[in-house]
Design a protein around this motif. Structure first.
Motif, PDB file in Angstrom:
ATOM      1  N   UNK A   1       0.822  -1.210   0.000  1.00 23.36           N
ATOM      2  CA  UNK A   1       0.000   0.000   0.000  1.00 23.36           C
ATOM      3  C   UNK A   1       0.856   1.259   0.000  1.00 23.36           C
ATOM      4  N   UNK A   2       2.036   1.196   0.623  1.00 21.66           N
ATOM      5  CA  UNK A   2       2.929   2.349   0.620  1.00 21.66           C
ATOM      6  C   UNK A   2       3.530   2.561  -0.759  1.00 21.66           C
ATOM      7  N   UNK A   3       3.965   1.469  -1.398  1.00 19.86           N
ATOM      8  CA  UNK A   3       4.678   1.583  -2.668  1.00 19.86           C
ATOM      9  C   UNK A   3       3.747   1.966  -3.810  1.00 19.86           C
ATOM     10  N   UNK A   4       2.548   1.391  -3.857  1.00 18.99           N
ATOM     11  CA  UNK A   4       1.678   1.604  -5.010  1.00 18.99           C
ATOM     12  C   UNK A   4       0.429   2.424  -4.691  1.00 18.99           C
ATOM     13  N   UNK A   5       0.252   2.833  -3.444  1.00 18.58           N
ATOM     14  CA  UNK A   5      -0.925   3.629  -3.064  1.00 18.58           C
ATOM     15  C   UNK A   5      -2.230   2.895  -3.379  1.00 18.58           C
ATOM     16  N   UNK A   6      -2.349   1.651  -2.893  1.00 17.23           N
ATOM     17  CA  UNK A   6      -3.597   0.916  -3.034  1.00 17.23           C
ATOM     18  C   UNK A   6      -4.710   1.662  -2.295  1.00 17.23           C
ATOM     19  N   UNK A   7      -5.874   1.772  -2.925  1.00 18.74           N
ATOM     20  CA  UNK A   7      -7.021   2.397  -2.263  1.00 18.74           C
ATOM     21  C   UNK A   7      -7.659   1.448  -1.255  1.00 18.74           C
ATOM     22  N   UNK A   8      -7.486   0.160  -1.465  1.00 15.23           N
ATOM     23  CA  UNK A   8      -8.052  -0.847  -0.570  1.00 15.23           C
ATOM     24  C   UNK A   8      -6.936  -1.791  -0.154  1.00 15.23           C
ATOM     25  N   UNK A   9      -7.233  -2.642   0.826  1.00 14.93           N
ATOM     26  CA  UNK A   9      -6.276  -3.663   1.235  1.00 14.93           C
ATOM     27  C   UNK A   9      -6.004  -4.588   0.050  1.00 14.93           C
ATOM     28  N   UNK A  10      -4.739  -4.963  -0.192  1.00 15.26           N
ATOM     29  CA  UNK A  10      -4.430  -5.816  -1.353  1.00 15.26           C
ATOM     30  C   UNK A  10      -5.217  -7.112  -1.402  1.00 15.26           C
ATOM     31  N   UNK A  11      -5.548  -7.679  -0.240  1.00 11.01           N
ATOM     32  CA  UNK A  11      -6.360  -8.906  -0.252  1.00 11.01           C
ATOM     33  C   UNK A  11      -7.736  -8.623  -0.834  1.00 11.01           C
ATOM     34  N   UNK A  12      -8.327  -7.488  -0.447  1.00 10.07           N
ATOM     35  CA  UNK A  12      -9.622  -7.099  -1.017  1.00 10.07           C
ATOM     36  C   UNK A  12      -9.488  -6.807  -2.513  1.00 10.07           C
ATOM     37  N   UNK A  13      -8.366  -6.196  -2.894  1.00 10.75           N
ATOM     38  CA  UNK A  13      -8.149  -5.922  -4.323  1.00 10.75           C
ATOM     39  C   UNK A  13      -8.127  -7.219  -5.107  1.00 10.75           C
ATOM     40  N   UNK A  14      -7.500  -8.267  -4.562  1.00  7.81           N
ATOM     41  CA  UNK A  14      -7.448  -9.562  -5.252  1.00  7.81           C
ATOM     42  C   UNK A  14      -8.845 -10.120  -5.442  1.00  7.81           C
ATOM     43  N   UNK A  15      -9.688 -10.047  -4.403  1.00  4.12           N
ATOM     44  CA  UNK A  15     -11.065 -10.533  -4.535  1.00  4.12           C
ATOM     45  C   UNK A  15     -11.831  -9.719  -5.582  1.00  4.12           C
TER      46      UNK A  15
END
Length: 568
Positions: A315-329
């Motif tokens: 999340x720090x490196x790419x500025x994910x808006x959501x948790x990466x696990x949620x992004x995968x779903x």
């Protein structure tokens, strides 16, 4: 040191020289410094391999039955990076990419070659000391010293000239040289650690390939993190050096998962030592209770790092808006029918094949090498449809599979209750002479051999067959070569080897036949075909000859060599 021509030029070295020459013949004038450095690296590596032939590197316990493989291990990744530079230079001339992407790949090339050059210098020093200890009156010949020193000096000069062309100031050039020096030092320390920690598991060439790949990969992650932190802590206007290119969410997730597993290994080792020192030493519990406690620590620390620590880095490196696990779903369910159907198809194939082949491996007299080739065919049936119709989802699936393999191997090596012994027994049913009880690598090499060409083909790619390099060379070419050679092979390539001319011819023919079917299929899905048959024939033949002559782990080298030649 006199070496007879017949001993100097064996089949493996001849194929590697052919491979390097094919790439160098395609280099444009703008990449002349990189071509010169690769030539110097090739000469230096073959010189070190010559000197290692007398057994002076017996200090390291390498895989039995394999040659040193120093030249192949030293030139493979730098040559792959140079082929990518050739491809990106075509794209830049057509204005399909920005200059920053070419500069980033240039740094990747120099980082990889710095890793290999650093290890070659280290091996030269080890060889000199070994010969000196064996014979106290030994003195390195003047020619040997001059040749080694000339290669290193010329390589350094060419590197400085190349870096100066992509740096705006001398200070930037100095920083980049320091960064490359750190890569070389890290590669030397890592290959020492690998060869000492996992004796008899790999040749020097295989260890060098793994070392340079790991240092390059995690060095890229570190540089990306430093660049991001600098932009967060310092005003973006003050950060004049931009590192890298725009990264995809899937690429960052895969990097984050691998980073999390690396951190987990170090943390678990430290925590388990503390637990055994402070708790187990003062409690007379049963062995089963200790194993349960160790298992709880393992899974709890693994879950915490993979759910909290690794996603935080992503999340720090790419500025994910959501948790990466949620992004995968969200990614999976954005096309639920296609992607879930593909998952069900994969699980069905894996369950049926594992159940069938595991029983065969325990009860049948079929040679293990042929049984393993069925898994190569399984890889074709699993990955080929997904690569054509769902390439991004396949990228994510490869990352998930690699993470699962790593976790299972950690469980097997550390005998984590209750799965450790079960995983060990299951994996042992599919091993051959290239694996050991200490480390089983064949399934990793097959997975990465299929995955790496696909991952490296992301972004600009004007050669539609490059993502299929691993699937074609391993799933079809290597499989047909082994099966036909085992059943019908009579004429052998060498007196001591097992590879046959009939098997190699079958492997080359089968890959060409698969390409003749695949190219029209790709054209029907919208690919613009730019692949010509004569360069394709050279690429298929070279990779087939490498499989015939090399004693290294062909699952690791064949896909990279084939991918590199297809990029041209």
């Amino acid at each position: 040191m006199a070496i007879s021509p017949s001993k100097a030029m064996n089949g493996e070295r001849a194929v590697v020289l052919l491979f390097v020459f094919r790439v160098l013949s395609s280099v444009p004038l703008s990449l002349l410094p990189q071509a010169l450095s690769l030539s110097l690296l090739s000469l230096f590596s073959i010189f070190v391999e010559f000197r290692a032939d007398d057994g002076s590197l017996s200090l390291f316990k390498t895989r039995p039955g394999a040659s040193s493989g120093i030249m192949l291990g030293a030139v493979t990744l730098p040559t792959v990076m140079l082929s990518k530079l050739i491809q990106l230079s075509r794209a830049l001339s057509l204005q399909k990419i920005e200059l920053g992407e070419l500069e980033h790949m240039t740094m990747q090339f120099w980082a990889t070659s710095a890793c290999c050059c650093g290890v070659l210098i280290f091996l030269s020093i080890v060889l000199w000391y070994a010969a000196n200890n064996k014979n106290p009156h030994f003195s390195c010949s003047v020619w040997d010293s001059k040749f080694s020193l000339s290669c290193v000096i010329l390589y350094s000069v060419v590197c400085c000239i190349s870096l100066a062309t992509i740096s705006h100031t001398g200070f930037n050039t100095a920083l980049k040289l320091l960064w490359l020096l750190c890569h070389g030092f890290a590669a030397v320390k890592l290959i020492q650690h690998l060869l000492n920690t996992f004796p008899c598991c790999a040749s020097i060439g295989e260890a060098l390939l793994v070392t340079s790949g790991l240092v390059l990969y995690f060095g890229d992650m570190l540089a990306c993190t430093i660049s991001k932190v600098c932009r967060l802590l310092i005003s973006p206007e003050l950060v004049s050096i931009r590192y890298g290119i725009k990264r995809s969410e899937i690429g960052i997730i895969i990097q984050g998962v691998l980073l999390g597993l690396l951190i987990f290994s170090a943390v678990f080792k430290f925590v388990i030592r503390l637990w055994e020192y402070f708790w187990v030493a003062n409690n007379s519990e049963s062995r089963q209770s200790k194993e349960i406690g160790r298992s709880l620590i393992f899974f709890s620390s693994l879950g915490f790092i993979m759910i909290a620590i690794a996603p935080s880095w992503m999340m720090i490196v790419l500025d994910f808006d959501v948790h990466p696990v949620l992004w995968i779903f969200q990614f999976v369910f954005s096309e639920p029918f296609k992607r879930l159907s593909l998952c069900i198809y994969w699980l069905g194939l894996i369950y049926a094949s594992v159940l069938r082949f595991y029983n065969i491996s325990k009860n049948s007299k079929i040679e293990r090498i042929l049984l393993r080739k069925y898994y190569h065919l399984l890889a074709v049936s699993m990955f080929l449809p997904a690569l054509i119709y769902q390439p991004k989802f396949l990228d994510l699936a490869f990352g998930a599979s690699l993470a699962v393999f790593l976790v299972l191997e950690i469980i097997r090596v550390w005998r984590i209750w209750p799965l450790g012994q079960l995983v060990h027994q299951f994996m042992s049913a599919f091993t051959d002479h290239r694996d050991s009880d200490l480390l089983i690598v064949s399934h990793f090499s097959l997975l990465l051999g299929c995955a790496l060409p696909i991952w490296m083909s992301s972004g600009f790619n004007d050669r539609p067959l490059t993502p299929f390099a691993g699937i074609l060379s391993l799933g079809i070419g290597d499989t047909m070569a082994s099966m036909v050679g085992h059943k019908y092979g009579v004429l052998r390539w060498s007196k001591t080897g097992k590879k046959t001319i009939e098997g190699t011819a079958a492997g080359i023919t089968s890959v060409l036949a698969a390409c003749s079917v695949l190219l029209p299929l790709l054209a029907s899905t919208g690919y613009i075909l730019t692949q010509h048959w004569f360069p394709l024939l050279i690429a298929v033949t070279t990779s087939g000859l490498l499989e015939a002559y090399t004693t290294q782990l062909d699952n690791a080298f064949m896909p990279l060599v084939f991918y590199c030649l297809l990029c041209l």
